[in-house]
Design a protein around this motif. Structure first.
Motif, short mmCIF file in Angstrom:
data_model
loop_
_atom_site.label_atom_id
_atom_site.label_comp_id
_atom_site.label_asym_id
_atom_site.label_seq_id
_atom_site.Cartn_x
_atom_site.Cartn_y
_atom_site.Cartn_z
N SER A 229 0.82 -1.22 0.00
CA SER A 229 0.00 0.00 0.00
C SER A 229 0.85 1.27 0.00
CB SER A 229 -0.93 0.01 1.21
OG SER A 229 -0.21 0.22 2.42
N GLN A 230 2.18 1.11 0.13
CA GLN A 230 3.06 2.27 0.19
C GLN A 230 3.92 2.35 -1.07
OE1 GLN A 230 5.27 2.86 3.80
NE2 GLN A 230 3.59 2.20 5.12
N PRO A 231 4.07 3.55 -1.63
CA PRO A 231 4.87 3.69 -2.85
C PRO A 231 6.35 3.46 -2.58
CG PRO A 231 3.50 5.65 -2.42
CD PRO A 231 3.49 4.83 -1.17
N LEU A 232 7.01 2.82 -3.53
CA LEU A 232 8.46 2.73 -3.54
C LEU A 232 9.01 3.86 -4.40
CD1 LEU A 232 8.74 -1.11 -4.18
CD2 LEU A 232 9.39 0.05 -2.06
N ILE A 233 10.20 4.34 -4.08
CA ILE A 233 10.81 5.37 -4.90
C ILE A 233 12.26 4.98 -5.22
CG2 ILE A 233 9.33 7.23 -4.08
CD1 ILE A 233 11.62 8.14 -2.25
N VAL A 234 12.72 5.49 -6.33
CA VAL A 234 14.14 5.42 -6.69
C VAL A 234 14.52 6.86 -7.01
CG1 VAL A 234 15.90 4.41 -8.17
CG2 VAL A 234 13.84 3.11 -7.61
N THR A 235 15.27 7.48 -6.12
CA THR A 235 15.40 8.94 -6.17
C THR A 235 16.38 9.46 -7.20
OG1 THR A 235 17.08 8.85 -4.41
CG2 THR A 235 14.77 9.24 -3.75
N HIS A 236 17.42 8.68 -7.53
CA HIS A 236 18.41 9.18 -8.49
C HIS A 236 19.04 8.01 -9.22
CE1 HIS A 236 20.42 8.47 -4.66
NE2 HIS A 236 21.63 8.60 -5.19
N THR A 237 18.73 7.90 -10.49
CA THR A 237 19.16 6.75 -11.28
C THR A 237 19.09 7.10 -12.76
OG1 THR A 237 18.77 4.38 -11.65
CG2 THR A 237 16.83 5.77 -11.49
N GLY A 238 19.67 6.23 -13.59
CA GLY A 238 19.40 6.24 -15.01
C GLY A 238 18.58 5.00 -15.34
N VAL A 239 18.30 4.80 -16.63
CA VAL A 239 17.51 3.64 -17.02
C VAL A 239 18.26 2.84 -18.09
CG1 VAL A 239 15.31 4.63 -16.35
CG2 VAL A 239 16.15 5.02 -18.66
N SER A 240 18.26 1.54 -17.93
CA SER A 240 19.00 0.65 -18.83
C SER A 240 18.40 0.61 -20.22
CB SER A 240 19.05 -0.77 -18.25
OG SER A 240 19.79 -0.78 -17.05
N GLY A 241 17.13 0.97 -20.35
CA GLY A 241 16.51 1.01 -21.67
C GLY A 241 17.12 2.05 -22.58
N VAL A 242 17.83 3.01 -22.01
CA VAL A 242 18.57 4.00 -22.79
C VAL A 242 20.05 3.66 -22.79
CG1 VAL A 242 19.21 6.45 -22.99
CG2 VAL A 242 16.88 5.82 -22.29
N PHE A 243 20.57 3.29 -21.61
CA PHE A 243 21.99 2.95 -21.51
C PHE A 243 22.16 1.89 -20.43
CE2 PHE A 243 26.32 3.76 -19.76
CZ PHE A 243 27.03 3.36 -20.89
N ASP A 244 22.66 0.73 -20.85
CA ASP A 244 22.81 -0.39 -19.93
C ASP A 244 24.03 -0.16 -19.03
OD1 ASP A 244 22.42 -2.80 -18.68
OD2 ASP A 244 23.23 -4.01 -20.31
N HIS A 245 23.78 -0.01 -17.74
CA HIS A 245 24.84 0.34 -16.79
C HIS A 245 24.46 -0.23 -15.43
CE1 HIS A 245 27.45 2.90 -14.26
NE2 HIS A 245 28.18 3.11 -15.34
N TRP A 246 25.44 -0.60 -14.64
CA TRP A 246 25.15 -1.19 -13.33
C TRP A 246 24.38 -0.26 -12.41
CZ3 TRP A 246 27.16 1.61 -9.32
CH2 TRP A 246 28.29 2.40 -9.56
N ARG A 247 24.44 1.03 -12.67
CA ARG A 247 23.77 2.00 -11.81
C ARG A 247 22.31 2.23 -12.19
NH1 ARG A 247 21.60 4.68 -8.91
NH2 ARG A 247 22.22 6.49 -7.69
N ASN A 248 21.89 1.67 -13.32
CA ASN A 248 20.58 2.01 -13.89
C ASN A 248 19.54 0.91 -13.70
OD1 ASN A 248 21.85 4.34 -14.68
ND2 ASN A 248 22.07 3.74 -16.83
N LEU A 249 18.27 1.30 -13.77
CA LEU A 249 17.15 0.37 -13.62
C LEU A 249 16.71 -0.21 -14.96
CD1 LEU A 249 14.69 2.25 -11.21
CD2 LEU A 249 16.58 0.72 -10.60
#
Length: 357
Positions: A229-249
């Protein structure tokens, strides 16, 4: 103390001209709630006494790594709110980390209180609205590195007063709570039993569980145990769909955050976004925002710069003062004004209202 700054609301056309962008972009920006999910400037206050209340230039490194933000420039940039972060020093033992956190919290609170005519510490959506009604920047507080408060089960009681809005469960090093996404950590052990209990406690206290920096196994472990019932957040990241990187979702992670009703903040570190360290562009930030919108819809993308978090920002947007350039780029890509305003701040405010009212 009252901080001096240039109020661009008095001359939006001049601001647009100085930035080389359209008047439409500046007008939309100034009409929006503009909130950053992750500003790390306080770490430099701790390291070498960086004065948040003083206006700085671009520093010794041309606004690389630090000197991207300070309180006067935040006001000039028109940021209506932000999460100001206390980052954990993992080299200290557990009890030292807890006492250091409490000391840092008092110091950051005191800095914000010293400019109370223009800044307000806020804990909820309603407090945000009250601060904005008074024309103040609304300062949320966050912890980066949940091991700040993992000494014992009672350590998290320090968050019961609600001053801290969110905790990034792990940072750049693994801890007793779980594994970091950094490849330097070695094998991904996921979220530990202690980490699972930690997430449950955060849920009990209505503190956001921030899944930036956590490993993939740790991410999915947190999704499994978190209160649905509570939202999850990811406050600062990139996305692997644009650039595949260990830091990205990856896209499945984006969908999990969206399913929870949360939001994802896109950061500005050039290499995580897929560009050269010294040749990043604001266009690339919008690429990542646009991928979130295309993948899960426009209710789940936000801004999470990581300003002053030892990052190198886009060279055409080195500090917070150039932020309206993102709006200009989004308009040129035919994004709807409502979508842009959601990204700038409405999405995050919706999530805060859901959790804390």
């Amino acid at each position: 103390m009252r901080l001096d700054f240039t109020d661009h609301r008095k001359s939006p056309a001049a601001w647009a001209e100085s930035l080389g962008i359209s008047r439409e972009a500046v007008d939309l920006y100034l009409a929006s709630e503009v909130i950053d999910l992750h500003i790390d400037s306080f770490i430099w206050t701790r390291v070498f006494g960086y004065d948040l209340c003083a206006r700085h230039d671009s520093g010794l490194l041309g606004a690389s790594f630090y000197s991207q933000v300070d309180f006067p420039r935040v006001l000039e940039a028109g940021l209506t709110g932000a999460t100001w972060v206390i980052t954990t020093n993992p080299t200290k033992v557990a009890r030292e980390r807890a006492s250091t956190f409490r000391d840092n919290l008092r110091e950051l609170e005191a800095i914000i209180a010293s400019v109370s005519e223009q800044f307000a510490l806020v804990r909820s959506y309603s407090e945000y609205k009250a601060a904005r009604a008074q024309g103040k920047h609304a300062a949320f507080l966050g912890i980066q590195g949940g091991n700040a408060l993992d000494a014992d089960p009672g350590a998290l009681d320090a968050l019961k007063d609600g001053k801290v809005l969110r905790v990034t469960v792990v940072h750049l090093t693994s801890s007793e709570l779980g594994s970091t996404s950094s490849p330097l950590a070695g094998r991904d052990k996921g979220l530990t039993a202690k980490g699972r209990e930690y997430v449950e406690r955060l849920n009990e206290m209505k503190v956001f569980v921030d899944l930036a920096h956590i490993s993939k196994k740790g991410f999915w472990g947190a999704v499994e145990v978190a209160d649905p019932s509570q939202p999850l957040i990811v406050t600062h990241t990139g996305v692997s769909g644009v650039f595949d990187h260990w830091r990205n979702l990856d896209d499945d992670q984006l969908r999990a955050v969206a399913k929870s009703g949360g939001t994802i903040g896109v950061m500005y570190e050039a290499t995580f976004l897929g560009q050269g360290k010294w040749s990043g562009t604001a266009e690339r930030v919008v690429d990542h925002l646009a991928h979130i919108v295309e993948t899960v819809g426009d209710d789940f993308a936000s801004l999470g710069s990581d300003w002053d978090g030892a990052i190198v920002t886009p060279r055409d947007m080195p500090t917070c003062l150039e932020l309206p350039k993102l709006v200009d780029i989004m308009l040129k890509r035919k994004m709807k004004p409502d979508t842009i305003q959601k990204i700038l701040g409405k999405n995050f405010l919706r999530v805060v209202e859901t959790l804390r009212g």
